[in-house]
Motif scaffolding. Structure first.
Motif, PDB file in Angstrom:
ATOM      1  N   VAL A 254     -37.918 -16.899 -41.952  1.00 27.58           N
ATOM      2  CA  VAL A 254     -36.859 -16.431 -42.843  1.00 27.58           C
ATOM      3  C   VAL A 254     -35.594 -16.159 -42.046  1.00 27.58           C
ATOM      4  N   ARG A 255     -35.735 -15.577 -40.876  1.00 33.72           N
ATOM      5  CA  ARG A 255     -34.576 -15.244 -40.055  1.00 33.72           C
ATOM      6  C   ARG A 255     -33.842 -16.512 -39.589  1.00 33.72           C
ATOM      7  N   GLN A 256     -34.589 -17.556 -39.268  1.00 34.05           N
ATOM      8  CA  GLN A 256     -33.956 -18.774 -38.751  1.00 34.05           C
ATOM      9  C   GLN A 256     -33.342 -19.623 -39.851  1.00 34.05           C
ATOM     10  N   THR A 257     -34.053 -19.800 -40.965  1.00 32.15           N
ATOM     11  CA  THR A 257     -33.540 -20.660 -42.035  1.00 32.15           C
ATOM     12  C   THR A 257     -33.697 -19.982 -43.400  1.00 32.15           C
ATOM     13  N   PRO A 258     -32.925 -18.937 -43.665  1.00 30.45           N
ATOM     14  CA  PRO A 258     -33.001 -18.277 -44.973  1.00 30.45           C
ATOM     15  C   PRO A 258     -32.643 -19.201 -46.132  1.00 30.45           C
ATOM     16  N   VAL A 259     -31.906 -20.292 -45.838  1.00 31.42           N
ATOM     17  CA  VAL A 259     -31.558 -21.240 -46.891  1.00 31.42           C
ATOM     18  C   VAL A 259     -32.810 -21.898 -47.466  1.00 31.42           C
ATOM     19  N   SER A 260     -33.913 -21.866 -46.740  1.00 34.95           N
ATOM     20  CA  SER A 260     -35.152 -22.477 -47.231  1.00 34.95           C
ATOM     21  C   SER A 260     -35.787 -21.692 -48.370  1.00 34.95           C
ATOM     22  N   LEU A 261     -35.231 -20.516 -48.717  1.00 36.52           N
ATOM     23  CA  LEU A 261     -35.797 -19.686 -49.789  1.00 36.52           C
ATOM     24  C   LEU A 261     -35.086 -19.883 -51.126  1.00 36.52           C
ATOM     25  N   LEU A 262     -34.219 -20.887 -51.231  1.00 37.54           N
ATOM     26  CA  LEU A 262     -33.376 -21.009 -52.422  1.00 37.54           C
ATOM     27  C   LEU A 262     -34.171 -21.183 -53.714  1.00 37.54           C
ATOM     28  N   LEU A 263     -35.332 -21.821 -53.674  1.00 40.56           N
ATOM     29  CA  LEU A 263     -36.160 -21.969 -54.871  1.00 40.56           C
ATOM     30  C   LEU A 263     -37.485 -21.222 -54.693  1.00 40.56           C
ATOM     31  N   SER A 264     -37.422 -20.095 -54.047  1.00 43.03           N
ATOM     32  CA  SER A 264     -38.629 -19.341 -53.696  1.00 43.03           C
ATOM     33  C   SER A 264     -39.489 -19.009 -54.907  1.00 43.03           C
ATOM     34  N   GLY A 265     -38.900 -18.416 -55.942  1.00 44.66           N
ATOM     35  CA  GLY A 265     -39.685 -18.008 -57.098  1.00 44.66           C
ATOM     36  C   GLY A 265     -40.263 -19.154 -57.908  1.00 44.66           C
ATOM     37  N   PRO A 266     -39.416 -20.102 -58.371  1.00 43.62           N
ATOM     38  CA  PRO A 266     -39.928 -21.209 -59.193  1.00 43.62           C
ATOM     39  C   PRO A 266     -40.975 -22.066 -58.497  1.00 43.62           C
ATOM     40  N   ALA A 267     -40.876 -22.226 -57.178  1.00 43.32           N
ATOM     41  CA  ALA A 267     -41.835 -23.065 -56.459  1.00 43.32           C
ATOM     42  C   ALA A 267     -43.248 -22.526 -56.588  1.00 43.32           C
ATOM     43  N   ALA A 268     -43.401 -21.206 -56.544  1.00 42.19           N
ATOM     44  CA  ALA A 268     -44.731 -20.601 -56.623  1.00 42.19           C
ATOM     45  C   ALA A 268     -45.387 -20.886 -57.970  1.00 42.19           C
ATOM     46  N   GLY A 269     -44.595 -20.926 -59.032  1.00 44.00           N
ATOM     47  CA  GLY A 269     -45.155 -21.202 -60.350  1.00 44.00           C
ATOM     48  C   GLY A 269     -45.778 -22.579 -60.442  1.00 44.00           C
ATOM     49  N   ILE A 270     -45.122 -23.580 -59.852  1.00 39.18           N
ATOM     50  CA  ILE A 270     -45.658 -24.939 -59.878  1.00 39.18           C
ATOM     51  C   ILE A 270     -46.958 -25.016 -59.084  1.00 39.18           C
ATOM     52  N   LEU A 271     -47.007 -24.311 -57.953  1.00 43.60           N
ATOM     53  CA  LEU A 271     -48.243 -24.279 -57.167  1.00 43.60           C
ATOM     54  C   LEU A 271     -49.380 -23.662 -57.973  1.00 43.60           C
ATOM     55  N   GLY A 272     -49.080 -22.560 -58.670  1.00 42.39           N
ATOM     56  CA  GLY A 272     -50.101 -21.922 -59.483  1.00 42.39           C
ATOM     57  C   GLY A 272     -50.568 -22.807 -60.617  1.00 42.39           C
ATOM     58  N   ALA A 273     -49.635 -23.521 -61.240  1.00 45.87           N
ATOM     59  CA  ALA A 273     -49.993 -24.413 -62.344  1.00 45.87           C
ATOM     60  C   ALA A 273     -50.887 -25.545 -61.874  1.00 45.87           C
ATOM     61  N   LYS A 274     -50.577 -26.112 -60.718  1.00 46.69           N
ATOM     62  CA  LYS A 274     -51.427 -27.184 -60.177  1.00 46.69           C
ATOM     63  C   LYS A 274     -52.818 -26.640 -59.841  1.00 46.69           C
ATOM     64  N   TRP A 275     -52.855 -25.470 -59.250  1.00 47.82           N
ATOM     65  CA  TRP A 275     -54.133 -24.864 -58.850  1.00 47.82           C
ATOM     66  C   TRP A 275     -55.036 -24.638 -60.057  1.00 47.82           C
ATOM     67  N   ARG A 276     -54.467 -24.136 -61.143  1.00 52.50           N
ATOM     68  CA  ARG A 276     -55.273 -23.925 -62.354  1.00 52.50           C
ATOM     69  C   ARG A 276     -55.658 -25.262 -62.983  1.00 52.50           C
ATOM     70  N   SER A 277     -54.744 -26.223 -62.962  1.00 53.66           N
ATOM     71  CA  SER A 277     -54.999 -27.515 -63.606  1.00 53.66           C
ATOM     72  C   SER A 277     -56.060 -28.320 -62.876  1.00 53.66           C
ATOM     73  N   ASP A 278     -56.098 -28.200 -61.549  1.00 56.64           N
ATOM     74  CA  ASP A 278     -57.058 -28.983 -60.764  1.00 56.64           C
ATOM     75  C   ASP A 278     -58.486 -28.772 -61.242  1.00 56.64           C
ATOM     76  N   ALA A 279     -58.791 -27.558 -61.688  1.00 55.14           N
ATOM     77  CA  ALA A 279     -60.160 -27.243 -62.100  1.00 55.14           C
ATOM     78  C   ALA A 279     -60.505 -27.795 -63.473  1.00 55.14           C
ATOM     79  N   THR A 280     -59.508 -28.287 -64.206  1.00 57.27           N
ATOM     80  CA  THR A 280     -59.753 -28.793 -65.563  1.00 57.27           C
ATOM     81  C   THR A 280     -59.782 -30.312 -65.616  1.00 57.27           C
ATOM     82  N   VAL A 281     -59.588 -30.953 -64.467  1.00 58.09           N
ATOM     83  CA  VAL A 281     -59.531 -32.408 -64.402  1.00 58.09           C
ATOM     84  C   VAL A 281     -60.835 -32.934 -63.798  1.00 58.09           C
ATOM     85  N   PRO A 282     -61.453 -33.953 -64.385  1.00 59.36           N
ATOM     86  CA  PRO A 282     -62.668 -34.534 -63.790  1.00 59.36           C
ATOM     87  C   PRO A 282     -62.436 -34.961 -62.352  1.00 59.36           C
ATOM     88  N   ASP A 283     -63.498 -34.931 -61.552  1.00 65.32           N
ATOM     89  CA  ASP A 283     -63.381 -35.225 -60.124  1.00 65.32           C
ATOM     90  C   ASP A 283     -62.809 -36.610 -59.840  1.00 65.32           C
TER      91      ASP A 283
END
Length: 697
Positions: A254-283
């Protein structure tokens, strides 16, 4: 292992607790405190620790999603920033390129000119020059750097960006200039373009470096303060923050590249959605989902295709109109949330958003002084949100005032009934979100009907079915705990470092052994960074990619090419690039030469993750679960119709149960609307699948 995920939104702050040893998982929502977002977060953590009887000192990881960097840019509220650059190139960040936000407007706002990240008087040039081949054409005049640093110190400019021409090929001058500035102005925050993102295209690289300096001090101060406050609370764990690329950053990152946090909040939601969806899709099938995160202020839309979260192309990455050349998940954000204000404009047009009532005063229904009707107020007027269910009845939802606000502000001026006006509010906001989804699917050659819509956020499940119907999406998924899914998503990701180097050579002329050596160097750099963050080698994974384009093109595509163990044949890179170009643009040129532009390495260090917990079989028949039945209004081709609608608590549902619409499935953090033409089915881990009965007959 005890984890805490903390996501700060525009209206609510979400906290998620998971104990991997006992399997306990708890959620909590508190109001966001706009003046100091950390106050609301600390309140939520303190209350959740009390709810779970957890000593704060027992928490092993605190994972955080924040909008502090985004808001600093959007509100143009960064620090006074200085820049030191190559002599005669002072105005690169002002001139930009020939493209403008709106090609044919003569009244448009050009952000980097109207709201410059660095005022012209604080742009200093120094004699130096790195040639286009990386050699030193003119040595750095160190005295000029010292003079510039002294001028910044006297002017009170404490954040300084250093960006020289061709430094992505040779950063010796930037490194030396930083040393000099830190000697002369030791209190300054100093950042160089090579540290932020060493890539060609000087306008974008310079602007990204300037933005890193512009948002750096407030982001760093916020993270440090939050970590101190956590320590005061008794939390001994290090703070980890979500990045725009979907990885977690340490405090040093964070100290070196704080600009990398610009989409910090929304990015986590997509990760959570994929994680939940993975379990509902056949192997044997890939995860293909459209994510819709609708909160109180905005709606964020992302895409997961063939199991991969889609990243933004470098030519499309921007925040607030400024180009930002860092890895980002491809997210479309629009002003459509539960707090979006509905109004009749001076021309008599019915509009919704992008203005929001936010956390304070909030919708009229919150009874906190809000007077303008919002999307939430429309739902309350239609009978879809009940006081006793909303946040467990803690907020004290007002049910009469929203109808009065809609009547005076919308219905009367438009000459319609308040119920019709409320349905109109929802139709407008649903159309806005559907159009945003089309921009990420139809306009990119993707058929939304081949995807699953994953709806979450406090407001997303109320709108999911209507949007799915409009886009002919056959299947919609509402994850468990949808209102706090971004906080949950924080607990499913890993530490991540990205490294890039510019190559510039024709693919057919590349030496394979030299290519392997370059990738080996990139791999060593990113893995060393993870080891410095105490990540063991067996928890590190590295992915390699190459930015390619046809010779003569202005932009490139990122081609995945494998792991750190091997680099595939150049012919395989060529074939993959041709296929990607056709998928992206509808055509390719298999006879044209391909240019290799950049080499990339991404290293991920695995962190402890949350686990999905089966909810078990139902305890009661579906017909016995309704806690109340009341009239709820729905629209359609004809007049608004009131349906006797059962209200069911989500926690009472068991795996395998089905519920025919109309129905309202209520929980503490969100509300699921099941329209008359939809059916809801409860899946193994508590996720709820919505299907349109008309489509599946």
């Amino acid at each position: 292992m005890k984890l805490l995920g903390v996501d700060i939104g525009g209206t609510f702050t979400d906290v998620y607790f998971v104990d991997n040893e006992t399997g306990e998982q708890r959620i909590h929502k508190v109001s966001t405190t706009p003046d100091d977002p950390s106050e609301g977060a600390l309140t939520g953590i303190r209350e959740l620790c009390a709810m779970t009887d957890t000593d704060p000192g027992e928490i092993d990881y605190v994972l955080h999603g924040t909008t502090i960097a985004t808001n600093t840019v959007l509100e143009y509220d960064g620090v006074e920033t200085g820049m030191i650059t190559t002599e005669n190139y002072r105005d690169i960040t002002h001139i930009g390129r020939h493209q403008r936000p709106q090609n044919y407007s003569i009244q448009q706002s050009v952000p980097w000119q109207d709201r410059p990240l660095v005022e012209r008087r604080y742009k200093k040039t120094v004699p130096e020059r790195i040639a286009a081949d990386g050699s030193v054409e003119r040595e750095l005049e160190e005295s000029a750097v010292a003079d510039a640093a002294a001028e910044f110190r006297e002017a009170g400019v404490d954040s300084i960006a250093i960006a020289f021409l061709f430094s992505y090929l040779n950063d010796a001058h930037e490194r030396r200039a930083k040393e000099i500035v830190e000697e002369v102005h030791p209190d300054a925050y100093v950042t160089t373009s090579n540290e932020v993102y060493p890539q060609f295209r000087e306008f974008e690289r310079f602007t990204t470096t300037a933005m890193n300096a512009f948002v750096g001090p407030p982001v760093i101060e916020y993270a440090a303060r939050f970590e101190r406050q956590l320590a005061d609370l008794g939390v001994d764990a290090d703070l980890h923050v979500m990045q725009s690329n979907g990885g977690i950053a340490t405090e040093e990152m964070v100290r070196q590249t704080p600009v990398s946090l610009l989409l910090s909040g929304p990015a986590a939601g997509i990760l959570g959605a994929k994680w939940r969806s993975d379990a509902t899709v056949p192997d044997d099938e890939a995860t293909d989902v459209i994510t819709l995160d609708m909160g109180g202020t905005s709606a964020d839309i992302g895409i997961v295709a063939d199991d991969e979260i889609v990243e933004a192309n470098v030519r499309e990455t921007e925040i607030g109109g400024y180009p930002v050349m860092i890895p980002m998940i491809d997210i479309e954000t629009i002003g459509a949330g539960g707090g979006s204000v509905a109004y009749v404009d001076p021309g008599g047009a019915f509009r919704v958003g992008p203005e929001s009532a936010g956390a304070v005063p909030g919708p009229v229904a919150y009874d906190r002084g809000g007077e303008e009707p919002t999307v939430t107020d429309a739902h309350v007027t239609l009978g879809r949100i009940r006081d006793e269910f909303f946040l467990g009845g803690e907020l004290g939802l007002e049910t009469a005032a929203p109808r009065e606000a809609i009547e005076s502000a919308l219905a009367d001026p438009l000459g319609i009934d308040p119920i019709e006006a409320s349905l109109g509010v929802l139709e407008i906001v649903n159309t806005n979100m559907a159009n945003a989804i089309r921009s990420k699917t139809v306009q990119k050659g993707r058929d939304p009907g081949q995807f699953t819509l994953v709806a979450f956020g406090g407001a997303g499940p109320l709108h999911a079915a209507s949007i799915a119907r409009e886009l002919d999406i056959p299947r919609t998924l509402v994850p468990s705990n949808p209102g706090v899914l971004s906080a949950v998503g924080l607990s499913t990701t890993d530490l991540q470092y990205d490294r890039i180097t510019t190559e510039f050579s024709l693919l057919e002329a590349v030496d394979r052994d030299a290519l392997r050596e370059e990738y080996a160097g990139l791999t060593a750099a990113v893995t060393d960074q993870l080891r410095d963050a105490d990540v063991d080698g067996d928890r590190i994974e590295v992915e390699l990619s190459a930015d390619c384009r046809y010779e003569g093109q202005g932009y490139e595509l990122s081609v995945p090419i494998g792991t750190d163990e091997s680099v595939p044949d150049l012919e395989a890179i060529r074939e993959t690039f041709d296929a990607m170009h056709e998928a992206e643009f509808g055509h390719n040129f298999p006879d044209n030469a391909v240019e290799l532009v950049n080499l990339r390495a991404t290293a991920r260090g695995r962190l402890p993750s949350s686990e999905r917990v089966p909810i078990g079989d139902p305890d009661a028949a579906i017909d016995d679960l309704a806690v109340d039945t009341r009239d709820v209004y729905f629209g359609g081709d004809g007049e608004p119709t009131a349906y006797a609608t059962p209200f069911v608590e989500r926690r009472a549902l068991g795996a395998g149960q089905e519920l025919a619409g109309p129905a309202i499935i209520a929980e503490t953090d969100s509300t699921i609307l099941v329209p008359p033409d939809f059916t809801a089915r409860v899946l193994e881990y508590g996720d709820i699948e919505l299907r349109n009965d008309a489509v599946h007959q």
